[in-house]
Scaffold this active site. Structure first.
Site, PDB file in Angstrom:
ATOM      1  N   LYS A  44       1.186  -0.742   0.011  1.00 30.33           N
ATOM      2  CA  LYS A  44       0.166  -0.191  -0.046  1.00 30.33           C
ATOM      3  C   LYS A  44       0.480   1.558  -0.313  1.00 30.33           C
ATOM      4  O   LYS A  44       1.836   1.178  -0.321  1.00 30.33           O
ATOM      5  CB  LYS A  44      -0.950   0.010   1.301  1.00 30.33           C
ATOM      6  CG  LYS A  44      -1.458  -1.285   1.146  1.00 30.33           C
ATOM      7  CD  LYS A  44      -2.706  -1.769   1.773  1.00 30.33           C
ATOM      8  CE  LYS A  44      -3.674  -2.474   2.011  1.00 30.33           C
ATOM      9  NZ  LYS A  44      -4.250  -3.078   3.121  1.00 30.33           N
TER      10      LYS A  44
ATOM     11  N   HIS B  63      -8.950  -3.484  -6.355  1.00 29.52           N
ATOM     12  CA  HIS B  63      -8.403  -3.267  -4.475  1.00 29.52           C
ATOM     13  C   HIS B  63      -9.413  -2.522  -4.444  1.00 29.52           C
ATOM     14  O   HIS B  63     -10.048  -1.430  -4.767  1.00 29.52           O
ATOM     15  CB  HIS B  63      -7.072  -2.900  -3.917  1.00 29.52           C
ATOM     16  CG  HIS B  63      -7.071  -3.425  -2.472  1.00 29.52           C
ATOM     17  ND1 HIS B  63      -7.791  -2.800  -2.197  1.00 29.52           N
ATOM     18  CD2 HIS B  63      -6.206  -4.052  -2.262  1.00 29.52           C
ATOM     19  CE1 HIS B  63      -7.493  -3.188  -0.486  1.00 29.52           C
ATOM     20  NE2 HIS B  63      -6.723  -4.293  -1.038  1.00 29.52           N
TER      21      HIS B  63
ATOM     22  N   GLU C  84     -11.203 -10.549  -1.182  1.00 30.89           N
ATOM     23  CA  GLU C  84     -10.855  -9.544   0.380  1.00 30.89           C
ATOM     24  C   GLU C  84     -11.881  -8.894   0.849  1.00 30.89           C
ATOM     25  O   GLU C  84     -12.215  -7.959   0.001  1.00 30.89           O
ATOM     26  CB  GLU C  84      -9.846  -8.714  -0.668  1.00 30.89           C
ATOM     27  CG  GLU C  84      -8.431  -9.032  -0.741  1.00 30.89           C
ATOM     28  CD  GLU C  84      -7.119  -8.482   0.012  1.00 30.89           C
ATOM     29  OE1 GLU C  84      -6.472  -8.994  -0.296  1.00 30.89           O
ATOM     30  OE2 GLU C  84      -8.102  -6.849  -1.271  1.00 30.89           O
TER      31      GLU C  84
ATOM     32  N   GLY D  99      -1.426  -7.396   3.745  1.00 28.79           N
ATOM     33  CA  GLY D  99      -1.191  -5.677   3.895  1.00 28.79           C
ATOM     34  C   GLY D  99      -0.087  -5.556   4.595  1.00 28.79           C
ATOM     35  O   GLY D  99       0.841  -6.227   4.609  1.00 28.79           O
TER      36      GLY D  99
END
Ligand code: PGA
Length: 215
Positions: A9, A93, A142, A199
């Site tokens: 990220k 995402h 996700e 992440g």
């Protein structure tokens, strides 16, 4: 093939990224059954690429590609310009859908451009209702509530969603959402899940290493 994809990220500067990658440069050959993909912010791709020269275990990816092919689009980074630098791109995402209003139409264009420039999309879905563009080979499920919250989704539920997505057998199915070294094994012990998109736990190289060791 088991995928372990690190989604950094908007984190890490140059020195932090170079220190992180040092930890992984000499993986023993038993790791040849895993595919480790590091997805840093754009500006870190080239310095990492230089470090990874000749490394066959670790690939690079981005967290996005532009919806445009090239031209006067200030600030955009295109698949065309990334060709040869990366092998994968996370597309769709939920953070991009939410904060950058990315629609299915935009995401489909991004996928087409990535494929045109030989970049493999890692296409993220939030659940079985999200549509998946054509020619996707890697899907990452996700659930939004699980991202960065410590509330990973039960494996049984993940498998249920996979079944509902009705993917071709050739598609690799990954799970992402609050993966840590203590829960990763639960997902990796069954044949329904082909890897993890990670992440927070990918930011610390020691923690990420403990997770890939499970593969
Ligand atoms: P998390 O993020 O592992 O920090 O929950 C996963 C992701 O958003 O890809």
């Amino acid at each position: 093939m088991r995928y372990f994809i690190a989604n950094w990220k908007a984190n890490k500067n140059l020195n932090e990224a170079l220190d992180w990658i040092d930890k992984f440069l000499n993986l023993p050959s038993r790791y040849d059954r895993i595919k480790m993909v590091v997805c840093p912010p754009f500006h870190l791709i080239h310095p990492l690429k230089l470090k990874l020269r000749d490394n066959k275990f670790i690939s690079l990816g981005t967290q996005d590609v532009s919806v445009f092919e090239s031209g006067n689009y200030t600030g955009e980074v295109t698949a065309k310009s990334l060709k040869g630098l990366i092998d994968y791109a996370i597309i769709g995402h939920s953070e991009r859908r939410k904060y950058f209003q990315e629609s299915d139409e935009v995401l489909t264009k991004k996928v087409q451009l990535a494929l045109k420039y030989e970049i493999q999309p890692v296409y993220c879905v939030r659940g079985e209702k999200d549509s998946i563009p054509e020619n996707i080979k890697i899907v990452a499920y996700e659930p939004v509530y699980a991202i960065g919250t410590g509330q990973n989704e039960d494996v049984e539920k993940v498998i249920e969603v996979k079944k509902k997505l009705n993917l071709s057998e050739k598609v690799s199915f990954l799970y992402g959402g609050s993966i840590t070294e203590s829960n990763a094994q639960d997902y990796l012990v069954n044949s329904y899940i082909d890897g993890l998109l990670i992440g927070g736990s990918s930011l610390d190289p020691d923690e990420f290493f403990k997770i890939i060791k499970l593969g």
